[in-house]
Structures are given as structure tokens and as C-alpha cells.
Write an enzyme that holds these catalytic residues in place. Sequence first.
Site, PDB file in Angstrom:
ATOM      1  N   THR A 142     -35.024 -24.150  63.727  1.00 59.85           N
ATOM      2  CA  THR A 142     -35.664 -23.116  64.596  1.00 59.85           C
ATOM      3  C   THR A 142     -36.180 -22.037  63.984  1.00 59.85           C
ATOM      4  OG1 THR A 142     -33.051 -22.398  64.465  1.00 59.85           O
ATOM      5  CG2 THR A 142     -33.433 -23.919  66.387  1.00 59.85           C
ATOM      6  N   CYS A 178     -32.678 -18.924  56.628  1.00 67.25           N
ATOM      7  CA  CYS A 178     -31.522 -18.595  57.575  1.00 67.25           C
ATOM      8  C   CYS A 178     -31.338 -17.270  57.878  1.00 67.25           C
ATOM      9  CB  CYS A 178     -30.211 -19.232  57.289  1.00 67.25           C
ATOM     10  SG  CYS A 178     -30.306 -20.931  56.981  1.00 67.25           S
ATOM     11  N   LYS A 225     -34.309 -15.118  59.678  1.00 70.77           N
ATOM     12  CA  LYS A 225     -34.915 -15.340  60.863  1.00 70.77           C
ATOM     13  C   LYS A 225     -33.635 -15.118  61.822  1.00 70.77           C
ATOM     14  CE  LYS A 225     -33.676 -20.203  61.194  1.00 70.77           C
ATOM     15  NZ  LYS A 225     -33.081 -20.692  62.093  1.00 70.77           N
ATOM     16  N   LYS A 242     -32.317 -18.041  45.924  1.00 71.73           N
ATOM     17  CA  LYS A 242     -31.108 -18.050  45.471  1.00 71.73           C
ATOM     18  C   LYS A 242     -30.912 -19.196  44.394  1.00 71.73           C
ATOM     19  CE  LYS A 242     -27.474 -19.729  47.679  1.00 71.73           C
ATOM     20  NZ  LYS A 242     -26.399 -20.291  48.642  1.00 71.73           N
TER      21      LYS A 242
END
Length: 444
Positions: free
Chosen positions: A88, A271, A274, A334
Site C-alpha cells: 500500500t 513503512c 508512508k 537500517k
Amino acid sequence: MAHRLTVIGTGYLGATHAACMADLGFEVVGLDTDAAKVDRLAAGDLPFYEPGLEPILRRNLAAGRLRFTTSYDEAAEFGDVHFVCVGTPQKRGEYAADLTYVDAVIEELAPRLHRPCLVVGKSTVPVGTAARLAARLAELAPAGGDAVLAWNPEFLREGYAVEDTLHPDRIVAGVPDDQGAAERAEKVLREIYSSMIGEGVPFIVADYATAELVKVAANAFLATKISFINAMAEVCEAAHADVTKLSLALSYDDRIGGKFLGPGLGFGGGCLPKDIRAFMARAGELGVDQALTFLREVDEINIRRRIRMVDLARELLGGSFAGRTVGVLGAAFKPNSDDVRDSPALDVASTIHAQGGAVTVYDPQAMDNARRAHPELTYGASVQDAARGAHVVLLLTEWRQFRDLDPADLAGVVAERNIVDGRNALDPELWRAAGWTYRALGRP
């Protein structure tokens, strides 16, 4: 008889879920419309880096419990439970989430559902999506009310996805308002996750909207905590205080805790950025945008850390990157990941390149993805390659091999001993003793 599972969407979430569910003993079919991705997975080759996942994938392919397909007909015929794991992403030019892929799954899958089954959404979606999809499922599925929708959000951390799938800290089941359908959905999900529930993992049953909100609220809280300590870093720089000592002192307060309180370059990835933007957009649609205005500042603090990182490096070089060489350690957003989506490291590297610096980047896992995202940058084959001839070295992703660097070793390849620690991952005394000028975000 054990439930047969399908996992629709075999990106990071879907491939992990499919392999781990097969490892728990379920028969699983992974479905994706990307034939090249399906072929790679079927050959036991992960299209992304995730520690510990590839052996699980290969083991379950070999055991015959796991296979991959591009056919909705095959998946619909096979599965008793269909997990929706598609992306998404943020809509281009706005904050809202793009639900194209989630909607497409229901449009393709529902007309093929001829027998009782459970469709389980795991994708991160704006609150209200599940209710809308449940209505569409009921409209399109030949099975009618026997095709039930549940929402079961994922809480994976990249780099720890296997552990988080097999041993989660909680399981949330969003079920329909209809009591009969809700009981069926809960029963099936309890059976699927029985090994985890048996280990004592909390199983929380909620309505659709609450289940959807758990995921975005968790991400909003984590983003806020990261930006809070980075806001303190801004104050520390102005006051000549040390944000790492401040963070350590705060971490001993059990109301606050030390997790996600690491000051530095801030968050990125596919993640948190957004998801908090989509959350703000949805709050606006619901008429409660004022409740989440603080998230706009959370986002802005995060972006300011990247700007400050560039400024610190430029200050060390006397005010200009022109004609200067910059070594960048890190490209992934990361450590223990090859994900470069919204990567602070690459954002900093490309900004310095645009300001005239000759930038060379090295990352242990994310080089291919970084090259695709930023072909304008130069890439080295090792730490030494990236640092060779550098007037300043920037540590931007805290991989263990970067944390463990010997400052004397690195001194032999650089032009000048300047280092900026974007993750507060190094020992300043060690580096200064080896003749380096050491700077870090939020430290004197």
C-alpha cells in the site's frame, strides 16, 4: 483437516509469511502477478535480503509444503484461508495510501470463491478499508456469506521478520460485526496461530476499524519516539549537551524505556514514513485531522536530521563540497536489510553529490538496490573502497562491521581524518585518540 493457505503478494511481507506458515506445517501457495518474482521464489531465491529466511524458504519448497503461482484460479481452488499481503505505497503527489493492489486482489479473487473460506488482510491500510472490502467480497463471491473477511495486521521489523512471524508479541484479529461470521473468523485464526497462542502470545479480537488502527497507531508512536529524541538532539547541539547521555538517562525510566530512543539520522524505509502520512490523510478524511497534526512535525524533525547531517559534513570541509571526496558507509535505511526505500543514507549521499561532492557509497547488502535508485552515485566494493581518498567519511547505516571499524586501519586510506557519525554508533574517544576529528548528531 489442516487449513490450506494462500498468500497473495510475495513481496517482503508475503514471502516471509508464506515460508514461515509452511514451516509451521501448513500447505501454502504463494501467488503473485509478477512471473519473474514467482520464478525466483520457486527456485529458492529470495528477491530481497532477510536474515534466516532463505533456508526456511528452501526447506519448505523441498518438503513440498510450499509452492508459488501466478494463477488466481489455482489459488482460489486450493486455499481455505487467503492472506492478502500486497503493498500500500504512498500515492504520488499526496499523503494518502494507494489501495490499487489491495482492491485488485478482491476484484480478482472474490469471483473465484465458490466454497466457504476466510480472506485475511495483512496489508497496512487506512481505517475503513476492511469494511469496504468486506462489502465488495460479499457482492462478488459466489460463496456469498460463506466467504468471510478478517483483518490481521502484520508487525514485522525488517531484519527480524522470521522471529516476528513465528514468535510475535501479539496477534490482532479484526472480525466482522455479524456474530456468526465473527465466530468463524476467530475460530480459524486461532487454529492457524495455535502454536503461538500456546506459547502465551496475546490474541486480541477486535472490530475491523480497531484492528486497522493498531498497526498505524503503533507506527505513529514509534516514529514519534524517534523524532522526540532527535528533537532533543537539536536542543543538545544548541546547548552543547550530549544527546547520547540524555537518551541513556531517559531509558532507565520504565515509563519511557530505551527502545527506539537512539538519536541519529532518523527513520526511513517502506513503512514508517508512508504509514504516518497515510494516517494523517485518513484523519483528515474523517474530520479529525487536528488529532494528528503533531505527526507533521514528527515527519519534519525526521527530514531535518538529514539536512543537519549534510551541514555537519560541509562544516568539516570548510563550507563547501566542491572538489572534495566523501566516503559514505551505508545505503540501506537500517542494518540487516537491503531496503533503500526512503533511505536517509542515500538521501544524504545524493544531496552531497548534488552540491558538488565526489561521493562513494558502500553497504554490505543494499548495493544493487542503491545503484538502481541512485545511479548518479559511485559505489565501492568495500569500506576501504568507499573511504579511499576521502576528505570526510560519513557513517549513515549502523551495520555491525561499521560499528567495529578500527580507526587506525581506516586512517591509512583517507585523505583527511574527518568522520561524521550519523547513528551515534562509534566510540568518540577511540576515534579521536587515533587522530580523527569526530562529529555526531546531537553531541558536542
